[in-house]
Each structure stands twice: as C-alpha cells, then as structure tokens.
Design a protein around this motif. Structure first.
Motif, short mmCIF file in Angstrom:
data_model
loop_
_atom_site.label_atom_id
_atom_site.label_comp_id
_atom_site.label_asym_id
_atom_site.label_seq_id
_atom_site.Cartn_x
_atom_site.Cartn_y
_atom_site.Cartn_z
N ARG A 156 -9.62 56.60 -15.33
CA ARG A 156 -10.81 56.33 -14.52
C ARG A 156 -10.45 56.19 -13.05
O ARG A 156 -11.22 55.63 -12.27
N VAL A 157 -9.29 56.71 -12.68
CA VAL A 157 -8.84 56.66 -11.28
C VAL A 157 -8.50 58.07 -10.83
O VAL A 157 -7.60 58.71 -11.38
N TYR A 158 -9.22 58.56 -9.83
CA TYR A 158 -8.82 59.81 -9.17
C TYR A 158 -8.00 59.45 -7.95
O TYR A 158 -8.39 58.57 -7.16
N PHE A 159 -6.86 60.13 -7.75
CA PHE A 159 -6.10 59.91 -6.52
C PHE A 159 -5.58 61.24 -6.01
O PHE A 159 -5.01 62.03 -6.76
N GLY A 160 -5.82 61.50 -4.74
CA GLY A 160 -5.41 62.76 -4.13
C GLY A 160 -4.61 62.52 -2.86
O GLY A 160 -5.04 61.79 -1.97
N GLY A 161 -3.42 63.10 -2.80
CA GLY A 161 -2.60 63.01 -1.60
C GLY A 161 -2.94 64.12 -0.63
O GLY A 161 -2.63 65.28 -0.88
N TYR A 162 -3.61 63.78 0.47
CA TYR A 162 -4.03 64.78 1.45
C TYR A 162 -2.90 65.13 2.43
O TYR A 162 -2.93 66.19 3.05
N TRP A 163 -1.92 64.23 2.58
CA TRP A 163 -0.79 64.50 3.47
C TRP A 163 0.35 63.56 3.07
O TRP A 163 0.15 62.62 2.30
N ARG A 164 1.57 63.84 3.60
CA ARG A 164 2.73 63.02 3.31
C ARG A 164 3.37 62.53 4.60
O ARG A 164 3.65 63.32 5.50
N ARG A 165 3.55 61.22 4.69
CA ARG A 165 4.14 60.64 5.89
C ARG A 165 5.54 61.21 6.14
O ARG A 165 6.37 61.31 5.23
#
Length: 282
Positions: free
Chosen positions: A260-269
């Motif tokens: 029930r958790v969506y997580f999207g990495g839009y960029w990487r430090r």
C-alpha cells in the motif's frame, strides 16, 4: 515528425511532435512550459501523477531525432550518443485540447534538460512520449505510467515528496474527494514555492523550506506526524534515498503494508540527470 495511428493500432503511449507555446514561472523554483500541436489533442492521462517522456534537442541543435513505433527504445539506444535526443521523465501537470503543461524544476546549468528549461522560449520544439487517448485500454480503466491508486478501503493517505514531485503532488491534492483524510508533506527550496489552495477539511499540508546546505527535513516531519487509525495508503516521490527511507519508516515503524506504499525515485543525490531514476526495493 508525423505519425498516423488508427484506434485499432493505438498503443498506450505515442510520440507527439510539440511546440512551446508559453513559458511562465511557477513559484520560485519551477517553470511551466505549455506545449501545443495538433496531435496533442490525443494526449490523455490515466492518473494525476501521469509520467511522460520529454525529448529535447542536444545543445546547439534544433533537430530532435527520436525513433517511433513499438520498438522505439531499442532503436533509440542504438543511436550514437552524440545523435540521440535528450530524454527525461516528467509529469503532465495539465492536458487540454491540443495543449499540455509540464512543470520543470530550475536547478541551474547541471545537465541538458535543466539547461533547456532555464532558457526555453515560445517556438522551441520538443517531442513528447505520452498516453494516446485512442488506446482502448484507457476506456476500461487501464493505467499506464500513473501510480497514484489508493485502495478503496484506505481510511487515510500520506502524500510526500520534494520539489521534483511538486507537479504530481499538486495534481493528487487537486483530485482528492471532499471527504478525503490526507497528510501531505512537501519539501521545497524556497518560501516562494509555497502554494495556498482550498483543501477538503480532512487534508493537511505541511510545507518544509530547505535552507542552503540543509539536510532533508521531510523524513523528520513524517516521523513526527500523528497518523489516523485504520488502513492507510502512501504515495512518496523525490530523491531516491529519501523516498526509500520514508517507505522503510512507514512499513517498519508504522506497520503500513508495503503493498500500500508507492515510492518513486525521481533523482539521486550526487548523480547526474542520466542516473537511474528508480530506487531499489528494500
């Protein structure tokens, strides 16, 4: 670029030739680019966080070389690097008859896409790989490239992200029903990025302004939040390490079902715009 597609042949996504119609600032850190073109009448969305690909010309060029068709990506990768158009992933902020708005974060001359966004003017050209409304699956509720999907039994939501997720989060908040219960957390670079809007009574928005050199305050804010009882749902997006940490907190410390958790990495430090954009699973 010209592509003719019948409804029978329609795929979920199609390449659309686009011209910049207007450019205007959105707060202190984003610029809204309005794309137009006759073909854009066929652009649709399957959710408020609809992702698309934007292809831009390489520095010093105006031609945008993008293969089309079902095998476009393989042929795109086969092109010499110095001939490929710049490709980046963005969110549709709004789609109207023949027009599409895309918000770009302005973060300096750190890569070809941000450089383009900092100097874009009406008349500039781009190519959008976007949902084609003629694809039959959309009429049956199919979702492609849009991930915000709270389960019907979700009693509450957490929606959190940094400025790169601001366009998607703005769309999500605007789509919330009147009886929604949601805690929204937004970390932005400047006070001028805050947007005040009318909200359902059960929706609370926490704005966090990140100062120069500051570490993210987003995780601390979510950790400190009091969340309602009952089954929940979370949508998280932004810097890959940040959203991975938020997901871990919600699943491990709060007991939220990871499904029930969506997580999207839009960029990487610490990595360029060309770095992979999805966080690894825990």
């Amino acid at each position: 670029m010209s592509v003719t597609t019948t409804e029978v042949e329609a795929q979920p996504f199609r390449h659309f030739a686009a011209e910049v119609l207007a450019v205007r600032p959105v707060g202190a850190s984003l610029v809204r680019v309005t794309f137009g073109g006759a073909g854009l009448r066929d652009v649709t969305t399957s959710g408020p966080d609809q992702r698309i690909k934007v292809f831009l010309p390489r520095a010093g060029e105006t031609d945008i070389r993008v293969p089309t068709g079902p095998d476009w990506y393989a042929r795109y990768r086969e092109l010499p690097e110095d001939e490929r158009a710049v490709m980046r992933t963005y969110t549709i902020r709004a789609a109207r008859d023949g027009e599409v708005d895309v918000d770009f974060v302005l973060h300096g001359d750190v890569g070809p896409a941000s450089r383009w966004a900092g100097g874009v003017t009406p008349g500039d050209r781009a190519v959008l790989l976007a949902p084609d409304r003629r694809y039959p699956g959309y009429r049956d509720g199919e979702r492609v490239g849009a991930d915000y999907a709270p389960p019907p039994d979700a009693a509450w939501q957490v929606v959190a992200g940094d400025e790169t997720a601001l366009p998607a989060i703005s769309g999500i908040v605007e789509a919330l029903p009147a009886d929604a219960v949601a805690r929204v957390f937004l970390e932005v670079p400047a006070e001028g990025d805050r947007v005040d809007r009318a909200l359902p009574p059960g929706v609370e928005v926490t704005w966090l302004v990140r100062g120069p050199g500051d570490a993210s305050a987003l995780t601390a804010a979510v950790r400190a939040a009091t969340l309602p009882d009952g089954p929940g749902y979370a949508w998280l997006a932004g810097e890959a390490g940040l959203v991975r940490e938020l997901r871990r907190h919600l699943v491990t410390d709060r007991g939220l079902d990871r499904r029930r958790v969506y997580f999207g990495g839009y960029w990487r430090r610490g990595q360029s715009e060309d770095a992979p954009q999805e966080p690894a699973e825990d």
